[in-house]
Design a protein around this motif. Structure first.
Motif, PDB file in Angstrom:
ATOM      1  N   LEU A 316     -12.390   4.942 -12.411  1.00 23.47           N
ATOM      2  CA  LEU A 316     -11.009   4.834 -13.082  1.00 23.47           C
ATOM      3  C   LEU A 316     -10.850   4.453 -14.594  1.00 23.47           C
ATOM      4  N   ARG A 317     -10.111   4.828 -15.343  1.00 23.12           N
ATOM      5  CA  ARG A 317     -10.012   4.237 -16.811  1.00 23.12           C
ATOM      6  C   ARG A 317      -9.028   3.110 -16.346  1.00 23.12           C
ATOM      7  N   THR A 318      -8.898   2.438 -17.579  1.00 23.49           N
ATOM      8  CA  THR A 318      -8.081   0.900 -17.480  1.00 23.49           C
ATOM      9  C   THR A 318      -6.682   1.278 -17.122  1.00 23.49           C
ATOM     10  N   GLU A 319      -6.114   2.031 -17.624  1.00 23.70           N
ATOM     11  CA  GLU A 319      -4.672   2.403 -17.340  1.00 23.70           C
ATOM     12  C   GLU A 319      -4.289   2.930 -16.044  1.00 23.70           C
ATOM     13  N   GLU A 320      -5.356   3.428 -15.377  1.00 27.25           N
ATOM     14  CA  GLU A 320      -5.325   4.179 -13.935  1.00 27.25           C
ATOM     15  C   GLU A 320      -5.616   3.096 -12.775  1.00 27.25           C
ATOM     16  N   ILE A 321      -5.809   1.838 -13.282  1.00 27.93           N
ATOM     17  CA  ILE A 321      -6.548   1.101 -12.104  1.00 27.93           C
ATOM     18  C   ILE A 321      -5.413   0.808 -10.855  1.00 27.93           C
ATOM     19  N   LEU A 322      -4.305   0.213 -11.498  1.00 28.85           N
ATOM     20  CA  LEU A 322      -3.136   0.001 -10.868  1.00 28.85           C
ATOM     21  C   LEU A 322      -2.443   1.075  -9.846  1.00 28.85           C
ATOM     22  N   SER A 323      -2.296   2.199 -10.450  1.00 29.49           N
ATOM     23  CA  SER A 323      -1.872   3.335  -9.592  1.00 29.49           C
ATOM     24  C   SER A 323      -2.726   3.641  -8.804  1.00 29.49           C
ATOM     25  N   GLY A 324      -4.184   3.978  -9.123  1.00 29.03           N
ATOM     26  CA  GLY A 324      -5.268   4.228  -8.145  1.00 29.03           C
ATOM     27  C   GLY A 324      -5.497   3.300  -6.921  1.00 29.03           C
ATOM     28  N   ASN A 325      -5.292   1.926  -7.160  1.00 25.96           N
ATOM     29  CA  ASN A 325      -5.532   1.091  -6.369  1.00 25.96           C
ATOM     30  C   ASN A 325      -4.272   0.902  -5.072  1.00 25.96           C
ATOM     31  N   ALA A 326      -2.935   1.377  -5.757  1.00 28.00           N
ATOM     32  CA  ALA A 326      -1.801   1.586  -4.941  1.00 28.00           C
ATOM     33  C   ALA A 326      -2.084   2.637  -3.843  1.00 28.00           C
ATOM     34  N   THR A 327      -2.699   3.778  -4.328  1.00 34.86           N
ATOM     35  CA  THR A 327      -2.975   4.820  -3.553  1.00 34.86           C
ATOM     36  C   THR A 327      -3.866   4.497  -2.347  1.00 34.86           C
ATOM     37  N   LEU A 328      -4.961   3.809  -2.975  1.00 39.59           N
ATOM     38  CA  LEU A 328      -6.134   3.480  -1.866  1.00 39.59           C
ATOM     39  C   LEU A 328      -5.321   2.644  -0.591  1.00 39.59           C
ATOM     40  N   LEU A 329      -4.387   1.660  -1.227  1.00 45.09           N
ATOM     41  CA  LEU A 329      -3.844   0.786  -0.163  1.00 45.09           C
ATOM     42  C   LEU A 329      -2.928   1.732   0.744  1.00 45.09           C
ATOM     43  N   LEU A 330      -2.496   2.604   0.436  1.00 43.87           N
ATOM     44  CA  LEU A 330      -1.601   3.502   1.353  1.00 43.87           C
ATOM     45  C   LEU A 330      -2.847   4.243   2.238  1.00 43.87           C
ATOM     46  N   PHE A 331      -3.862   4.650   1.856  1.00 43.06           N
ATOM     47  CA  PHE A 331      -4.993   5.149   2.791  1.00 43.06           C
ATOM     48  C   PHE A 331      -5.349   4.149   3.726  1.00 43.06           C
ATOM     49  N   HIS A 332      -5.709   2.977   3.322  1.00 45.31           N
ATOM     50  CA  HIS A 332      -6.203   1.941   3.983  1.00 45.31           C
ATOM     51  C   HIS A 332      -4.856   1.621   4.998  1.00 45.31           C
ATOM     52  N   GLY A 333      -3.788   1.379   4.527  1.00 43.73           N
ATOM     53  CA  GLY A 333      -2.794   1.226   5.466  1.00 43.73           C
ATOM     54  C   GLY A 333      -2.499   2.484   6.755  1.00 43.73           C
ATOM     55  N   GLY A 334      -2.763   3.588   6.084  1.00 46.81           N
ATOM     56  CA  GLY A 334      -2.580   4.630   7.189  1.00 46.81           C
ATOM     57  C   GLY A 334      -3.578   4.490   8.220  1.00 46.81           C
ATOM     58  N   GLY A 335      -4.810   4.095   7.783  1.00 48.99           N
ATOM     59  CA  GLY A 335      -5.965   3.975   8.833  1.00 48.99           C
ATOM     60  C   GLY A 335      -5.537   2.762   9.832  1.00 48.99           C
ATOM     61  N   ALA A 336      -4.957   1.690   9.105  1.00 46.94           N
ATOM     62  CA  ALA A 336      -4.801   0.373  10.003  1.00 46.94           C
ATOM     63  C   ALA A 336      -3.566   0.866  11.073  1.00 46.94           C
ATOM     64  N   ALA A 337      -2.754   1.835  10.585  1.00 49.67           N
ATOM     65  CA  ALA A 337      -1.715   2.094  11.558  1.00 49.67           C
ATOM     66  C   ALA A 337      -2.038   2.932  12.761  1.00 49.67           C
ATOM     67  N   VAL A 338      -3.036   3.755  12.511  1.00 47.97           N
ATOM     68  CA  VAL A 338      -3.677   4.684  13.611  1.00 47.97           C
ATOM     69  C   VAL A 338      -5.034   3.826  14.498  1.00 47.97           C
ATOM     70  N   GLY A 339      -5.386   2.994  13.772  1.00 45.06           N
ATOM     71  CA  GLY A 339      -6.630   2.525  14.503  1.00 45.06           C
ATOM     72  C   GLY A 339      -6.174   1.811  15.878  1.00 45.06           C
ATOM     73  N   PRO A 340      -5.262   0.857  15.950  1.00 50.28           N
ATOM     74  CA  PRO A 340      -4.875   0.126  17.382  1.00 50.28           C
ATOM     75  C   PRO A 340      -4.501   1.103  18.268  1.00 50.28           C
ATOM     76  N   MET A 341      -4.004   2.297  17.729  1.00 49.91           N
ATOM     77  CA  MET A 341      -3.645   3.154  18.866  1.00 49.91           C
ATOM     78  C   MET A 341      -4.714   3.986  19.546  1.00 49.91           C
ATOM     79  N   ILE A 342      -5.622   4.155  18.537  1.00 51.14           N
ATOM     80  CA  ILE A 342      -6.983   4.731  19.190  1.00 51.14           C
ATOM     81  C   ILE A 342      -7.912   3.785  19.871  1.00 51.14           C
ATOM     82  N   ALA A 343      -7.951   2.683  19.641  1.00 43.65           N
ATOM     83  CA  ALA A 343      -8.825   1.731  20.101  1.00 43.65           C
ATOM     84  C   ALA A 343      -7.888   1.333  21.342  1.00 43.65           C
ATOM     85  N   GLY A 344      -6.678   1.307  21.410  1.00 45.51           N
ATOM     86  CA  GLY A 344      -6.060   0.663  22.572  1.00 45.51           C
ATOM     87  C   GLY A 344      -6.080   1.785  23.846  1.00 45.51           C
TER      88      GLY A 344
END
Length: 418
Positions: A316-344
């Motif tokens: 990422l370019r410097t000006e893209e860091i915050l917006s890119g990390n915010a999107t990655l946070l959503l990807f990670h959060g989506g995985g965290a929301a699905v993971g317990p259901m699968i494992a359970g």
């Protein structure tokens, strides 16, 4: 630096108290649910509901904070979280608990955003990285200590719920009493999901798969130990050992990742996580071997998401860091929301050993995809190489501090090199 810490001490104190209550509640609920006869797939759904609330809160809460102001928003979310904690005692019902977990997840995001945006605005540009490091230590330290509060009483009683609710309430006192001027909550910008994937596909894959694994760990780790036949104290020690492993090993692993192709670092760390999960399968309920396996698992598994963040920043370019990390946070959060259901669901059909098997599948898949990308093309860094910053998933409010920490570390590295 001392004067800065003294100025933000109220916010750090509120963080510790809040996470003592939240950390206690998260483990307490699955132990109490198991005691009440909830099936493993129901417990997994409860965990998914919490992270779904977390995800919803990440998207919706900043608007409420801008409307209410920081102090009133903190009081609002504290009241909502306290009501959710005590609501679990009012009706022992899986459906009710699932709804309450959604409320709790959204409320906790609100509290995180208030504290983290406040810390970021008052830390100052030069010290923001150090404040972020102190904040992460408080975060993980409180979560580890919270597990030991389970020794106060049995999960089958009501006292631990009252303690968790009291800690959440008391957390509002230092925050409400602070004289620090509340900051503005900036309008959030996010890179598109497709754009983020195009920038760094391995980072996105690592974000999702680490979320699938760690969401299941936070939601079902204590249940796994109980299903092995061990007591609540052992379950608490298991969770504590994993968190302490994450505290101890993130720095050396991060240093290694800074000196190599980040994708290869992900391959190695993912394989080590697979090995640590396999060790859980082999040691069974033996106390010290189980704690050793948990420590090793936490040490490597907790590093997967920060490495993914650093790999994304590499592209990422410097000006893209915050917006890119915010999107990655959503990807990670989506995985965290699905993971317990699968494992359970897997645990309900295959027994407790399905949880480490779930970890192994996720991390082996990550290692395989990351390795395939290393063979496919060279890793081209856009601007300057990122510097690994130890972190846990909280909210977008931490991203500004994290970006400053990464930039400060990069500047220090450049100075030493020159």
């Amino acid at each position: 630096m001392v004067s800065v810490v003294a100025r933000i001490l109220a916010l750090l104190s509120g963080t510790v108290l809040l996470l003592l209550g939240v950390g206690l509640l998260n483990t307490l609920l699955v132990l109490r649910g198991a005691y009440e006869g909830f099936s493993d797939d129901t417990l997994g759904l409860m965990g998914s509901s919490y992270f779904a609330g977390f995800l919803v809160g990440t998207l919706a809460v900043p608007h409420l904070i801008r409307r209410m102001g920081h102090i009133r928003a903190f009081a609002f979310f504290t009241a909502a979280l306290t009501a959710a904690v005590l609501g679990h005692l009012m009706r022992i019902d899986a459906t009710v608990w699932i709804v309450l977990r959604v409320v709790a997840g959204a409320a906790i995001v609100g509290l995180y955003i208030v504290i983290e945006s406040w810390l970021s605005s008052h830390a100052g540009d030069q010290l923001r990285g150090r404040v972020f490091a102190i904040y992460m230590v408080c975060n993980l330290g409180a979560l580890a200590a919270a597990q030991q509060l389970l020794a106060i009483d049995a999960p089958s009683g009501y006292l631990l719920f009252v303690i968790a609710a009291a800690l959440v309430c008391v957390a509002a006192m230092p925050v409400s009493a602070t004289r620090l001027a509340p900051p503005e909550v900036p309008a959030e910008g996010r890179m598109s999901l497709r754009g983020c994937y195009r920038k760094a596909p391995v980072a996105v894959v690592a974000g999702v798969l680490s979320g699938l694994a760690m969401g299941a760990f936070w939601s079902l780790g204590a249940v796994y130990v109980r299903r092995l036949g061990a007591g609540e104290t052992v379950a608490a020690d298991f969770m504590t050992a994993a968190i302490l492993g994450g505290v101890a090993l993130q720095w050396p692993i991060g240093h290694f990742s800074d000196g190599s192709d980040r994708r290869r670092a992900l391959v190695l760390v993912a394989l080590l996580t697979t090995a640590a999960a396999a060790a859980m399968l082999l040691v069974g309920a033996g106390y010290w071997p189980l704690l050793a396996a948990a420590f090793a698992f936490g040490g490597v598994a907790f590093s997967l998401y920060p490495i993914a963040v650093a790999h994304l920043i590499d592209h990422l370019r410097t000006e893209e860091i915050l917006s890119g990390n915010a999107t990655l946070l959503l990807f990670h959060g989506g995985g965290a929301a699905v993971g317990p259901m699968i494992a359970g669901a897997l645990m309900a059909h295959l027994g407790p050993m399905a949880l480490p098997l779930h970890f192994m599948v996720m991390t082996l898949l990550l290692a395989g995809i990351a390795f395939w990308h290393t063979r496919r093309r060279d890793d081209v860094i856009v601007d300057e190489p990122a510097v690994f910053v130890p972190m846990v998933r909280t909210s977008q409010g931490a991203l500004d501090m994290m970006a400053s920490a990464e930039q400060a570390a990069g500047a220090t590295t450049e100075t030493h090199t020159n």
